[in-house]
Design a protein around this motif. Structure first.
Motif, PDB file in Angstrom:
ATOM      1  N   LYS A 111       0.389   0.006   5.927  1.00  0.00           N
ATOM      2  CA  LYS A 111       1.315   0.254   4.821  1.00  0.00           C
ATOM      3  C   LYS A 111       1.933  -1.005   4.230  1.00  0.00           C
ATOM      4  O   LYS A 111       2.404  -1.000   3.104  1.00  0.00           O
ATOM      5  CB  LYS A 111       2.414   1.209   5.256  1.00  0.00           C
ATOM      6  N   VAL A 166      -8.402   1.570  -3.957  1.00  0.00           N
ATOM      7  CA  VAL A 166      -7.811   2.030  -2.721  1.00  0.00           C
ATOM      8  C   VAL A 166      -8.037   3.520  -2.526  1.00  0.00           C
ATOM      9  O   VAL A 166      -7.849   4.318  -3.442  1.00  0.00           O
ATOM     10  CB  VAL A 166      -6.278   1.757  -2.717  1.00  0.00           C
ATOM     11  N   LYS A 207      -3.036   5.005   6.487  1.00  0.00           N
ATOM     12  CA  LYS A 207      -3.766   3.758   6.235  1.00  0.00           C
ATOM     13  C   LYS A 207      -4.398   3.810   4.853  1.00  0.00           C
ATOM     14  O   LYS A 207      -4.454   4.863   4.225  1.00  0.00           O
ATOM     15  CB  LYS A 207      -4.843   3.539   7.289  1.00  0.00           C
ATOM     16  N   ALA A 208      -4.877   2.667   4.398  1.00  0.00           N
ATOM     17  CA  ALA A 208      -5.556   2.573   3.110  1.00  0.00           C
ATOM     18  C   ALA A 208      -6.878   1.846   3.307  1.00  0.00           C
ATOM     19  O   ALA A 208      -6.939   0.830   3.988  1.00  0.00           O
ATOM     20  CB  ALA A 208      -4.696   1.818   2.107  1.00  0.00           C
ATOM     21  N   SER A 265      -6.486   6.327  -0.002  1.00  0.00           N
ATOM     22  CA  SER A 265      -5.396   6.526   0.949  1.00  0.00           C
ATOM     23  C   SER A 265      -5.771   7.587   1.972  1.00  0.00           C
ATOM     24  O   SER A 265      -6.421   8.578   1.638  1.00  0.00           O
ATOM     25  CB  SER A 265      -4.144   6.975   0.217  1.00  0.00           C
ATOM     26  N   CYS A 266      -5.339   7.378   3.216  1.00  0.00           N
ATOM     27  CA  CYS A 266      -5.560   8.335   4.284  1.00  0.00           C
ATOM     28  C   CYS A 266      -4.196   8.840   4.752  1.00  0.00           C
ATOM     29  O   CYS A 266      -3.280   8.061   4.964  1.00  0.00           O
ATOM     30  CB  CYS A 266      -6.305   7.679   5.435  1.00  0.00           C
ATOM     31  N   VAL A 279       0.695   4.226  -2.964  1.00  0.00           N
ATOM     32  CA  VAL A 279       0.407   5.656  -2.815  1.00  0.00           C
ATOM     33  C   VAL A 279       1.528   6.503  -3.395  1.00  0.00           C
ATOM     34  O   VAL A 279       1.304   7.638  -3.803  1.00  0.00           O
ATOM     35  CB  VAL A 279       0.102   6.072  -1.361  1.00  0.00           C
ATOM     36  N   ASN A 316       3.479  11.547  -1.047  1.00  0.00           N
ATOM     37  CA  ASN A 316       2.342  10.926  -0.363  1.00  0.00           C
ATOM     38  C   ASN A 316       2.799   9.851   0.620  1.00  0.00           C
ATOM     39  O   ASN A 316       2.098   9.545   1.581  1.00  0.00           O
ATOM     40  CB  ASN A 316       1.376  10.309  -1.368  1.00  0.00           C
ATOM     41  N   GLN A 317       3.947   9.264   0.393  1.00  0.00           N
ATOM     42  CA  GLN A 317       4.427   8.194   1.262  1.00  0.00           C
ATOM     43  C   GLN A 317       4.796   8.706   2.651  1.00  0.00           C
ATOM     44  O   GLN A 317       4.684   7.980   3.625  1.00  0.00           O
ATOM     45  CB  GLN A 317       5.625   7.498   0.621  1.00  0.00           C
ATOM     46  N   ALA A 367       0.834  -1.200   0.000  1.00  0.00           N
ATOM     47  CA  ALA A 367       0.000   0.000   0.000  1.00  0.00           C
ATOM     48  C   ALA A 367       0.871   1.254   0.000  1.00  0.00           C
ATOM     49  O   ALA A 367       0.567   2.235  -0.682  1.00  0.00           O
ATOM     50  CB  ALA A 367      -0.928  -0.005   1.209  1.00  0.00           C
ATOM     51  N   PHE A 373       1.576   8.898   4.910  1.00  0.00           N
ATOM     52  CA  PHE A 373       0.632   7.782   4.773  1.00  0.00           C
ATOM     53  C   PHE A 373       0.300   7.179   6.129  1.00  0.00           C
ATOM     54  O   PHE A 373       1.180   6.894   6.930  1.00  0.00           O
ATOM     55  CB  PHE A 373       1.229   6.713   3.854  1.00  0.00           C
TER      56      PHE A 373
END
Length: 73
Positions: free
Chosen positions: A57, A67, A28-29, A69-70, A15, A22-23, A11, A26
């Motif tokens: 992740k 997905v 959760k997804a 991404s949060c 992202v 974005n990593q 995940a 990160f």
């Protein structure tokens, strides 16, 4: 947006496909299988049917996962 990732991407790697920044944030997804989404007709229906799951992740993405991404900003 439909973006391909390499086979067996985590995940966190997925992202990073949209933007490597974005990593960093990160958290959760939320993962929904495409078949479940297509059968339910909407993300809200899929969630209410219990077909969406929260992953970390290290979750390995499947070929047909959808997905969201949060992030922690």
């Amino acid at each position: 947006m439909w973006l391909p990732v390499h086979k067996e991407a985590t995940a966190l790697e997925a992202v990073g496909v949209t933007h490597t920044g974005n990593q960093r944030g990160f958290v959760k997804a939320e993962v929904i299988g495409f078949e479940d989404l297509a059968g339910a007709g909407s993300r809200a229906s899929t969630k209410s049917a219990g077909k969406a799951c929260i992953q970390g992740k290290d979750c390995i993405m499947r070929d047909v996962d959808v997905v969201e991404s949060c992030f922690n900003t």
